[in-house]
Scaffold this motif. Structure first.
Motif, PDB file in Angstrom:
ATOM      1  N   ALA A  95       0.821  -1.209   0.000  1.00 50.35           N
ATOM      2  CA  ALA A  95       0.000   0.000   0.000  1.00 50.35           C
ATOM      3  C   ALA A  95       0.856   1.261   0.000  1.00 50.35           C
ATOM      4  CB  ALA A  95      -0.913  -0.005   1.223  1.00 50.35           C
ATOM      5  N   PRO A  96       0.335   2.374  -0.575  1.00 52.97           N
ATOM      6  CA  PRO A  96       1.039   3.657  -0.496  1.00 52.97           C
ATOM      7  C   PRO A  96       1.280   4.031   0.963  1.00 52.97           C
ATOM      8  CG  PRO A  96      -0.801   3.786  -2.022  1.00 52.97           C
ATOM      9  CD  PRO A  96      -0.935   2.466  -1.319  1.00 52.97           C
ATOM     10  N   GLY A  97       2.477   4.512   1.244  1.00 50.08           N
ATOM     11  CA  GLY A  97       2.835   4.826   2.619  1.00 50.08           C
ATOM     12  C   GLY A  97       3.660   3.731   3.256  1.00 50.08           C
ATOM     13  N   VAL A  98       3.446   2.473   2.808  1.00 43.45           N
ATOM     14  CA  VAL A  98       4.273   1.358   3.260  1.00 43.45           C
ATOM     15  C   VAL A  98       5.334   1.077   2.210  1.00 43.45           C
ATOM     16  CG1 VAL A  98       4.328  -0.991   4.149  1.00 43.45           C
ATOM     17  CG2 VAL A  98       2.293   0.408   4.495  1.00 43.45           C
ATOM     18  N   ASN A  99       4.877   0.704   1.009  1.00 39.68           N
ATOM     19  CA  ASN A  99       5.768   0.574  -0.158  1.00 39.68           C
ATOM     20  C   ASN A  99       6.960  -0.336   0.072  1.00 39.68           C
ATOM     21  OD1 ASN A  99       4.296   2.313  -1.889  1.00 39.68           O
ATOM     22  ND2 ASN A  99       5.214   4.101  -0.915  1.00 39.68           N
ATOM     23  N   ALA A 100       6.718  -1.471   0.717  1.00 38.62           N
ATOM     24  CA  ALA A 100       7.795  -2.435   0.926  1.00 38.62           C
ATOM     25  C   ALA A 100       8.021  -3.264  -0.325  1.00 38.62           C
ATOM     26  CB  ALA A 100       7.448  -3.344   2.100  1.00 38.62           C
ATOM     27  N   TYR A 101       9.215  -3.830  -0.455  1.00 38.21           N
ATOM     28  CA  TYR A 101       9.502  -4.808  -1.499  1.00 38.21           C
ATOM     29  C   TYR A 101       9.301  -6.199  -0.894  1.00 38.21           C
ATOM     30  CZ  TYR A 101      11.800  -1.213  -4.392  1.00 38.21           C
ATOM     31  OH  TYR A 101      12.077  -0.110  -5.156  1.00 38.21           O
ATOM     32  N   THR A 102       8.129  -6.762  -1.089  1.00 41.64           N
ATOM     33  CA  THR A 102       7.802  -8.051  -0.486  1.00 41.64           C
ATOM     34  C   THR A 102       8.232  -9.190  -1.397  1.00 41.64           C
ATOM     35  OG1 THR A 102       5.864  -6.987   0.490  1.00 41.64           O
ATOM     36  CG2 THR A 102       5.990  -9.379   0.638  1.00 41.64           C
ATOM     37  N   LEU A 103       8.962 -10.143  -0.840  1.00 45.48           N
ATOM     38  CA  LEU A 103       9.446 -11.288  -1.609  1.00 45.48           C
ATOM     39  C   LEU A 103       8.266 -12.038  -2.220  1.00 45.48           C
ATOM     40  CD1 LEU A 103      11.801 -13.258  -2.388  1.00 45.48           C
ATOM     41  CD2 LEU A 103      11.314 -14.448  -0.238  1.00 45.48           C
ATOM     42  N   PRO A 104       8.195 -12.151  -3.540  1.00 41.58           N
ATOM     43  CA  PRO A 104       7.069 -12.869  -4.162  1.00 41.58           C
ATOM     44  C   PRO A 104       7.208 -14.377  -3.983  1.00 41.58           C
ATOM     45  CG  PRO A 104       8.623 -12.144  -5.840  1.00 41.58           C
ATOM     46  CD  PRO A 104       9.110 -11.579  -4.535  1.00 41.58           C
ATOM     47  N   GLY A 105       6.059 -15.064  -3.928  1.00 42.20           N
ATOM     48  CA  GLY A 105       6.086 -16.521  -3.766  1.00 42.20           C
ATOM     49  C   GLY A 105       6.734 -16.904  -2.453  1.00 42.20           C
ATOM     50  N   ASN A 106       7.412 -18.027  -2.426  1.00 43.62           N
ATOM     51  CA  ASN A 106       8.167 -18.474  -1.246  1.00 43.62           C
ATOM     52  C   ASN A 106       7.330 -18.393   0.036  1.00 43.62           C
ATOM     53  OD1 ASN A 106      11.225 -18.833  -2.146  1.00 43.62           O
ATOM     54  ND2 ASN A 106      10.370 -17.081  -3.236  1.00 43.62           N
ATOM     55  N   GLU A 107       6.086 -18.843  -0.038  1.00 41.47           N
ATOM     56  CA  GLU A 107       5.219 -18.799   1.135  1.00 41.47           C
ATOM     57  C   GLU A 107       5.588 -19.907   2.110  1.00 41.47           C
ATOM     58  OE1 GLU A 107       1.330 -19.104  -0.538  1.00 41.47           O
ATOM     59  OE2 GLU A 107       1.117 -16.924  -0.714  1.00 41.47           O
ATOM     60  N   PHE A 108       5.939 -19.519   3.315  1.00 46.88           N
ATOM     61  CA  PHE A 108       6.216 -20.509   4.348  1.00 46.88           C
ATOM     62  C   PHE A 108       5.059 -20.501   5.335  1.00 46.88           C
ATOM     63  CE2 PHE A 108       7.847 -22.044   8.383  1.00 46.88           C
ATOM     64  CZ  PHE A 108       8.347 -23.277   7.990  1.00 46.88           C
ATOM     65  N   LEU A 109       4.296 -21.573   5.332  1.00 46.24           N
ATOM     66  CA  LEU A 109       3.092 -21.696   6.144  1.00 46.24           C
ATOM     67  C   LEU A 109       3.268 -22.880   7.091  1.00 46.24           C
ATOM     68  CD1 LEU A 109       0.653 -21.520   3.089  1.00 46.24           C
ATOM     69  CD2 LEU A 109       1.344 -19.584   4.524  1.00 46.24           C
ATOM     70  N   LEU A 110       3.467 -22.608   8.357  1.00 48.25           N
ATOM     71  CA  LEU A 110       3.676 -23.672   9.329  1.00 48.25           C
ATOM     72  C   LEU A 110       2.348 -24.000  10.005  1.00 48.25           C
ATOM     73  CD1 LEU A 110       5.789 -25.506  10.692  1.00 48.25           C
ATOM     74  CD2 LEU A 110       6.023 -23.746  12.466  1.00 48.25           C
ATOM     75  N   GLY A 111       1.727 -25.095   9.583  1.00 49.93           N
ATOM     76  CA  GLY A 111       0.472 -25.531  10.180  1.00 49.93           C
ATOM     77  C   GLY A 111       0.701 -26.401  11.404  1.00 49.93           C
ATOM     78  N   LYS A 112      -0.380 -26.597  12.177  1.00 52.02           N
ATOM     79  CA  LYS A 112      -0.335 -27.422  13.381  1.00 52.02           C
ATOM     80  C   LYS A 112       0.880 -27.067  14.243  1.00 52.02           C
ATOM     81  CE  LYS A 112      -2.954 -31.255  11.420  1.00 52.02           C
ATOM     82  NZ  LYS A 112      -3.010 -32.704  11.166  1.00 52.02           N
ATOM     83  N   ALA A 113       0.985 -25.774  14.546  1.00 52.49           N
ATOM     84  CA  ALA A 113       2.175 -25.249  15.222  1.00 52.49           C
ATOM     85  C   ALA A 113       2.405 -25.878  16.590  1.00 52.49           C
ATOM     86  CB  ALA A 113       2.059 -23.731  15.358  1.00 52.49           C
ATOM     87  N   LYS A 114       1.326 -26.277  17.269  1.00 57.00           N
ATOM     88  CA  LYS A 114       1.491 -26.873  18.597  1.00 57.00           C
ATOM     89  C   LYS A 114       2.329 -28.146  18.553  1.00 57.00           C
ATOM     90  CE  LYS A 114      -2.741 -25.139  20.783  1.00 57.00           C
ATOM     91  NZ  LYS A 114      -4.031 -25.511  21.428  1.00 57.00           N
ATOM     92  N   GLU A 115       2.193 -28.908  17.446  1.00 59.57           N
ATOM     93  CA  GLU A 115       2.927 -30.155  17.312  1.00 59.57           C
ATOM     94  C   GLU A 115       4.228 -29.997  16.536  1.00 59.57           C
ATOM     95  OE1 GLU A 115      -0.484 -30.101  16.081  1.00 59.57           O
ATOM     96  OE2 GLU A 115      -1.099 -30.462  18.164  1.00 59.57           O
ATOM     97  N   ALA A 116       4.458 -28.805  15.942  1.00 52.47           N
ATOM     98  CA  ALA A 116       5.588 -28.618  15.022  1.00 52.47           C
ATOM     99  C   ALA A 116       6.929 -28.477  15.741  1.00 52.47           C
ATOM    100  CB  ALA A 116       5.351 -27.400  14.135  1.00 52.47           C
ATOM    101  N   PHE A 117       6.902 -28.009  16.994  1.00 51.44           N
ATOM    102  CA  PHE A 117       8.145 -27.734  17.725  1.00 51.44           C
ATOM    103  C   PHE A 117       8.374 -28.782  18.806  1.00 51.44           C
ATOM    104  CE2 PHE A 117       6.658 -23.617  16.180  1.00 51.44           C
ATOM    105  CZ  PHE A 117       7.811 -23.059  15.636  1.00 51.44           C
ATOM    106  N   ASP A 118       9.656 -29.075  19.071  1.00 53.29           N
ATOM    107  CA  ASP A 118       9.975 -29.933  20.202  1.00 53.29           C
ATOM    108  C   ASP A 118      10.148 -29.084  21.466  1.00 53.29           C
ATOM    109  OD1 ASP A 118      12.519 -28.789  20.144  1.00 53.29           O
ATOM    110  OD2 ASP A 118      13.475 -30.514  19.180  1.00 53.29           O
ATOM    111  N   ALA A 119      10.565 -29.713  22.557  1.00 55.81           N
ATOM    112  CA  ALA A 119      10.681 -29.010  23.835  1.00 55.81           C
ATOM    113  C   ALA A 119      11.739 -27.911  23.807  1.00 55.81           C
ATOM    114  CB  ALA A 119      11.010 -30.020  24.930  1.00 55.81           C
ATOM    115  N   ASN A 120      12.687 -27.991  22.876  1.00 52.28           N
ATOM    116  CA  ASN A 120      13.742 -26.988  22.761  1.00 52.28           C
ATOM    117  C   ASN A 120      13.424 -25.890  21.758  1.00 52.28           C
ATOM    118  OD1 ASN A 120      15.504 -28.304  24.625  1.00 52.28           O
ATOM    119  ND2 ASN A 120      16.021 -29.794  23.015  1.00 52.28           N
ATOM    120  N   GLY A 121      12.206 -25.904  21.215  1.00 54.41           N
ATOM    121  CA  GLY A 121      11.805 -24.882  20.263  1.00 54.41           C
ATOM    122  C   GLY A 121      12.278 -25.116  18.847  1.00 54.41           C
ATOM    123  N   ASN A 122      12.682 -26.334  18.530  1.00 55.29           N
ATOM    124  CA  ASN A 122      13.141 -26.661  17.184  1.00 55.29           C
ATOM    125  C   ASN A 122      12.030 -27.321  16.375  1.00 55.29           C
ATOM    126  OD1 ASN A 122      15.841 -25.787  17.680  1.00 55.29           O
ATOM    127  ND2 ASN A 122      16.202 -27.690  18.805  1.00 55.29           N
TER     128      ASN A 122
END
Length: 411
Positions: A128-155
């Motif tokens: 949008a005007p006023g923000v005008n960032a260069y957003t990386l196209p594509g390369n969508e990283f979508l982490l689903g089921k986040a509760k199960e995605a990480f181990d106890a150490n945050g990995n």
């Protein structure tokens, strides 16, 4: 390469914070990432001043100087959080740190789709005007089921997910390299090298150019010395220990504040003739304009250039090699911006040293040798200009010469 990561939630427990912290640890050899919070940013109100909020000032300064931004967004009701939207409103109304800034979007959510709809919405906002960032196209990283995605150490436990995340981040690094060529440095405003506007830490009641400034200023403020203890960021030392510590550094160190006053150098016990940047005792406390009074106007511009690009955040540091040194000496100067707690410019920390013995030691230790080519005469972060902003050794052009901009040593 330095990135900042924005946690798109003000919640105490955030899987998007965990995602950024994982990126910070796992890919630390690819880039430096600082994770920023938005938990203390008020709801956007155009009737209020943005810089009344410490966290907004901090975000603004960090984003301005970063090579790129990674935003980790949750998804609330098919869109981004109200807290993230408020931050973007603040930072696109009176100030515009995202303008022409490379941005990558990632996200984690409880459900299968990750944050797909929030990411689509966020892309529209960043464009949008006023923000005008260069957003990386594509390369969508979508982490689903986040509760199960990480181990106890945050990995992240799934190896395929980590590899895909790495490929997206590799693409972002390449994207930043391309987009950085489009970056236009901010105009350098005239620098007040004569300290006509005192700042909060300026010691009043003594002329900065007084040759006895250190002694007189110390008496005015009751400066401590000797075995008085000082509590530092992570340690407690006496003033004498701090003094010994700085004197023992294998570098010549100089500090000039954001008011362009030359406050300190660490090798006052040395004869100026033995130093790479020939400082003298009477210079401590002096105005940079006075320190460089003998320089012609063209060379004084070098000093303004160094201070200006560091103050603007166009460069994180400026480096130069002073030519014409005797054999066995690579006279290296490094000017690094310093910052107040809110991230705003606090002055210049200059390091001067002979790089040759360090290079010789490295080559001998690793069994390598230099083959062909010549060392560059000067260099900087995102630029090839140079100047010594603390001492005064300088050349004719701000873009290709070298100058010591804090003391007054001339070459």
């Amino acid at each position: 390469m330095k990135f900042v990561g924005i946690v798109g939630s003000n919640a105490e427990l955030s899987y998007n914070r965990k995602l950024l912290q994982f990126i910070q640890r796992e890919f630390k050899l690819k880039f430096e990432l600082e994770v920023l919070e938005i938990d203390e940013v008020p709801v956007f109100n155009q009737d209020e001043k943005w810089d009344d909020c410490f966290q907004l000032r901090y975000l603004y300064n960090k984003i301005t100087r970063a090579d790129g931004v990674i935003i980790a967004t949750p998804e609330h009701n098919h869109t981004i959080t109200a807290s993230l939207k408020s931050v973007l409103e603040w930072l696109s109304y009176k100030v515009h740190p995202f303008e022409n800034k490379p941005v990558m979007i990632v996200g984690a959510s409880y459900h299968d789709q990750g944050t797909s709809r929030a990411q689509v919405h966020l892309r529209k906002i960043l464009d949008a005007p006023g923000v005008n960032a260069y957003t990386l196209p594509g390369n969508e990283f979508l982490l689903g089921k986040a509760k199960e995605a990480f181990d106890a150490n945050g990995n992240i436990t799934n190896e395929g997910t980590v590899k895909f995340l790495e490929s997206c981040l590799d693409n972002f690094v390449k994207y930043v390299e391309v987009v950085s060529k489009l970056k236009k440095p901010k105009p350098i405003a005239p620098e007040d090298l004569y300290c006509t506007n005192p700042i909060a830490t300026t010691i009043q009641g003594v002329d900065p150019d007084d040759p006895d400034w250190v002694e007189k200023a110390a008496e005015i403020v009751g400066a401590v010395s000797g075995d008085t203890y000082v509590k530092l960021d992570h340690g407690i030392l006496t003033v004498n220990q701090i003094d010994m510590f700085l004197k023992a550094m294998p570098f010549e160190l100089t500090y000039a504040d954001d008011n362009n006053q030359f406050l300190y150098y660490n090798n006052a016990h040395q004869e100026p003739s033995t130093m790479f940047g020939k400082r003298v005792r009477v210079q401590a406390g002096s105005r940079l304009g006075t320190v460089h009074a003998s320089l012609p106007p063209a060379r004084m511009k070098n000093v303004e250039w160094v201070v200006g690009v560091l103050r603007n955040g166009d460069q994180e540091y400026v480096r130069t090699i002073v030519p014409g040194q005797p054999e066995g000496v690579i006279n290296t100067h490094n000017y690094k911006a310093m910052y107040y707690p809110d991230g705003s410019y606090a002055g210049i920390n200059e390091i001067i040293f002979n790089f040759q013995p360090w290079l010789d030691w490295y080559l001998e230790t690793t069994g390598q040798r230099l083959v062909g080519g010549n060392a560059p005469a000067a260099g900087g972060h995102g630029s090839h200009g140079s100047a010594d902003a603390t001492s005064g050794a300088s050349s004719d052009t701000p873009s290709h010469g070298e100058a010591d901009a804090t003391s007054n040593a001339s070459n």
